[in-house]
Design a protein around this motif. Structure first.
Motif, PDB file in Angstrom:
ATOM      1  N   VAL A  39      51.741  96.206  67.418  1.00  8.64           N
ATOM      2  CA  VAL A  39      52.765  95.498  67.011  1.00  8.64           C
ATOM      3  C   VAL A  39      52.739  94.132  67.757  1.00  8.64           C
ATOM      4  O   VAL A  39      52.593  93.975  69.009  1.00  8.64           O
ATOM      5  N   LEU A  40      52.929  93.084  67.127  1.00 10.11           N
ATOM      6  CA  LEU A  40      53.096  91.534  67.272  1.00 10.11           C
ATOM      7  C   LEU A  40      54.523  91.140  67.313  1.00 10.11           C
ATOM      8  O   LEU A  40      54.915  91.700  66.753  1.00 10.11           O
ATOM      9  N   TYR A  41      54.736  90.367  68.099  1.00 15.69           N
ATOM     10  CA  TYR A  41      56.065  89.391  68.232  1.00 15.69           C
ATOM     11  C   TYR A  41      55.959  88.051  68.073  1.00 15.69           C
ATOM     12  O   TYR A  41      55.324  87.561  68.567  1.00 15.69           O
ATOM     13  N   ASP A  42      56.519  87.406  67.110  1.00 16.85           N
ATOM     14  CA  ASP A  42      56.577  85.851  66.931  1.00 16.85           C
ATOM     15  C   ASP A  42      57.725  85.207  67.482  1.00 16.85           C
ATOM     16  O   ASP A  42      58.795  85.673  67.008  1.00 16.85           O
ATOM     17  N   SER A  43      57.714  84.626  68.657  1.00 20.98           N
ATOM     18  CA  SER A  43      58.769  83.659  69.198  1.00 20.98           C
ATOM     19  C   SER A  43      58.685  82.486  68.541  1.00 20.98           C
ATOM     20  O   SER A  43      58.156  81.553  69.163  1.00 20.98           O
ATOM     21  N   ASN A  44      59.544  82.171  67.535  1.00 15.02           N
ATOM     22  CA  ASN A  44      59.386  80.993  66.887  1.00 15.02           C
ATOM     23  C   ASN A  44      59.847  79.909  67.212  1.00 15.02           C
ATOM     24  O   ASN A  44      59.630  78.726  67.157  1.00 15.02           O
ATOM     25  N   GLU A  45      60.905  79.895  68.354  1.00 14.03           N
ATOM     26  CA  GLU A  45      61.290  78.778  69.104  1.00 14.03           C
ATOM     27  C   GLU A  45      61.805  79.319  70.440  1.00 14.03           C
ATOM     28  O   GLU A  45      61.913  80.410  70.702  1.00 14.03           O
ATOM     29  N   ASP A  46      62.398  78.379  71.286  1.00 16.27           N
ATOM     30  CA  ASP A  46      62.794  78.838  72.486  1.00 16.27           C
ATOM     31  C   ASP A  46      64.292  79.423  72.381  1.00 16.27           C
ATOM     32  O   ASP A  46      65.157  78.609  72.314  1.00 16.27           O
ATOM     33  N   TYR A  47      64.387  80.675  72.068  1.00 22.45           N
ATOM     34  CA  TYR A  47      65.371  81.315  71.735  1.00 22.45           C
ATOM     35  C   TYR A  47      66.704  81.194  73.136  1.00 22.45           C
ATOM     36  O   TYR A  47      67.905  80.958  72.520  1.00 22.45           O
ATOM     37  N   PRO A  48      66.348  81.359  74.289  1.00 24.50           N
ATOM     38  CA  PRO A  48      67.415  81.075  75.134  1.00 24.50           C
ATOM     39  C   PRO A  48      67.956  79.838  75.120  1.00 24.50           C
ATOM     40  O   PRO A  48      69.261  79.693  75.341  1.00 24.50           O
TER      41      PRO A  48
ATOM     42  N   VAL B 269      70.895  86.723  78.925  1.00 22.12           N
ATOM     43  CA  VAL B 269      70.320  88.093  78.555  1.00 22.12           C
ATOM     44  C   VAL B 269      69.267  87.928  77.734  1.00 22.12           C
ATOM     45  O   VAL B 269      68.149  88.573  78.056  1.00 22.12           O
ATOM     46  N   VAL B 270      69.145  87.024  76.922  1.00 24.69           N
ATOM     47  CA  VAL B 270      67.981  86.869  75.932  1.00 24.69           C
ATOM     48  C   VAL B 270      66.753  86.287  76.752  1.00 24.69           C
ATOM     49  O   VAL B 270      65.656  86.742  76.648  1.00 24.69           O
TER      50      VAL B 270
END
Length: 390
Positions: A113-122, A142-143
């Motif tokens: 499983v890969l995860y894509d962090s498309n932007e700075d979510y926090p 939290v994020v």
């Protein structure tokens, strides 16, 4: 049976999303299409959106629409079932909502499983206008803790820029930055410059209040100066009630006759729409998120051979500050933005030269052909059983 006689693995890489973005510019048109072009089967699982899309090379499995943010989070088991039914060799999770579920999926389904962090979510959460301000601060924190904790238990994390990668420093999971660069086929050729553009200035993408306020203020200044600028706003993911609210806001600003509005255009139509305008405009506010993230629309203007007036923020300055293809202006300053747009509109030869520099920059360095190779290699390694943590 030796390796040379082994049947090819036709199991797909499955992209999973809980959002209504089955043809996302990054996840579908860059990553999934990049795998397809490299001979790696790919599939997309997502909710349908509001646009009519031409058939693409990567098949999409649609799941039932789950309106509302809580319903979207709770729809994860249904999305996961649809993904597992495709017998994936690798799963690429593209929604923050799915991240906690992704840890369970990797543990119990025993699939990479890969995860894509498309932007700075926090940092992005701090901009959410629909959330009360105190709740934004709490949720951002939290994020900021949960996202890297979950990612450390997956096989790899893909990121859209180096700034976002800093959120995952030291987690031990392989990180790979894949910038949102366009394919070379999106380049506007020299013949495109021979056609008289329909518009003078364009903006495309989401239009939250933080973008709309400086855009309308800039357009109003040009209008008051007697500059007859023709604008095109291409608004993404807009429902009927949102369209009405946007049009009412533009009407109150006295600019409705200067603005052409297009809604929910397929991504494949964007190169033509951008070439139909002389200039691009990206009025980003001076907020922490934009000190890390790069706007994808900047690369799309460059590929179209159109100079852009862009907020002068650190990631943008580092990438194109000395390239001569954009004009950088002080964030949140509509007068400076109007000055820059007016100067380019009255100097078409200079604007054309700047656009050509941007086009060459994409052709030489900032293109998807150069960018997706390491990602394809990563997916192939994971599909062959090379996992994070053994």
């Amino acid at each position: 049976m030796n390796g040379s006689n082994r049947a090819p693995d036709d199991r797909p890489v499955v992209f999973m999303a809980t959002t209504q973005q089955p043809y996302h510019p990054r996840h579908y048109h860059l990553m999934a299409v990049g795998l397809h072009r490299a001979g790696v089967p790919a599939r997309m699982v997502a909710q349908p959106d509001h646009a009519e899309h031409p058939p693409g090379p990567v098949p999409v499995v649609f799941v039932e629409v789950s309106p509302g943010r809580l319903a979207r989070f709770l729809s994860a088991p249904r999305v996961i079932r649809a993904a597992l039914a495709l017998r994936p060799r690798v799963v690429h999770v593209t929604s923050l909502d799915l991240l906690p579920w992704a840890v369970l999926l990797r543990t119990f389904a025993r699939v990479p499983v890969l995860y894509d962090s498309n932007e700075d979510y926090p940092a992005d959460i701090l901009l959410k206008e629909w959330l009360p301000r105190p709740a934004r601060t709490v949720l951002s924190r939290v994020v900021g803790r949960v996202e890297p904790w979950c990612a450390a238990r997956l096989d790899a994390v893909t990121l859209a820029d180096e700034g976002t990668a800093a959120n995952f420093a030291g987690i031990g999971t392989p990180l790979i930055v894949i910038y949102n660069f366009p394919w070379l086929e999106m380049l506007g050729g020299a013949d495109a410059d021979d056609v008289e553009p329909e518009f003078d200035v364009s903006y495309h993408g989401s239009l939250p209040q933080l973008y709309l306020d400086p855009l309308l203020a800039t357009a109003r200044i040009l209008h008051d100066r007697g500059v007859p600028a023709r604008w095109c706003l291409v608004a993404r993911d807009y429902r009927d009630e949102e369209r009405s609210a946007l049009e009412e806001r533009i009407r109150r600003a006295g600019l409705l006759d200067r603005m052409t509005l297009r809604y929910n255009q397929p991504f494949t139509e964007m190169p033509g729409l951008l070439r139909a305008s002389r200039l691009g405009f990206i009025p980003l506010p001076d907020r922490p998120k934009f000190h890390r993230n790069l706007p994808r629309k900047l690369f799309e203007y460059l590929a179209a051979g159109r100079p852009a007036v862009v907020s002068d923020l650190p990631p943008i300055r580092r990438l194109v500050g000395d390239a001569g293809c954009c004009v950088l202006v002080r964030p949140g300053d509509p007068v400076e933005s109007a000055d820059a747009l007016q100067e380019l509109l009255t100097a078409p030869n200079r604007a054309r030269e700047m656009g050509e520099r941007g086009r060459r920059l994409v052709a030489d360095r900032l293109n998807a052909e150069r960018e997706v190779g390491p990602y394809v290699d990563l997916v192939r390694r994971l599909g062959a059983g090379v996992r994070n943590g053994g």
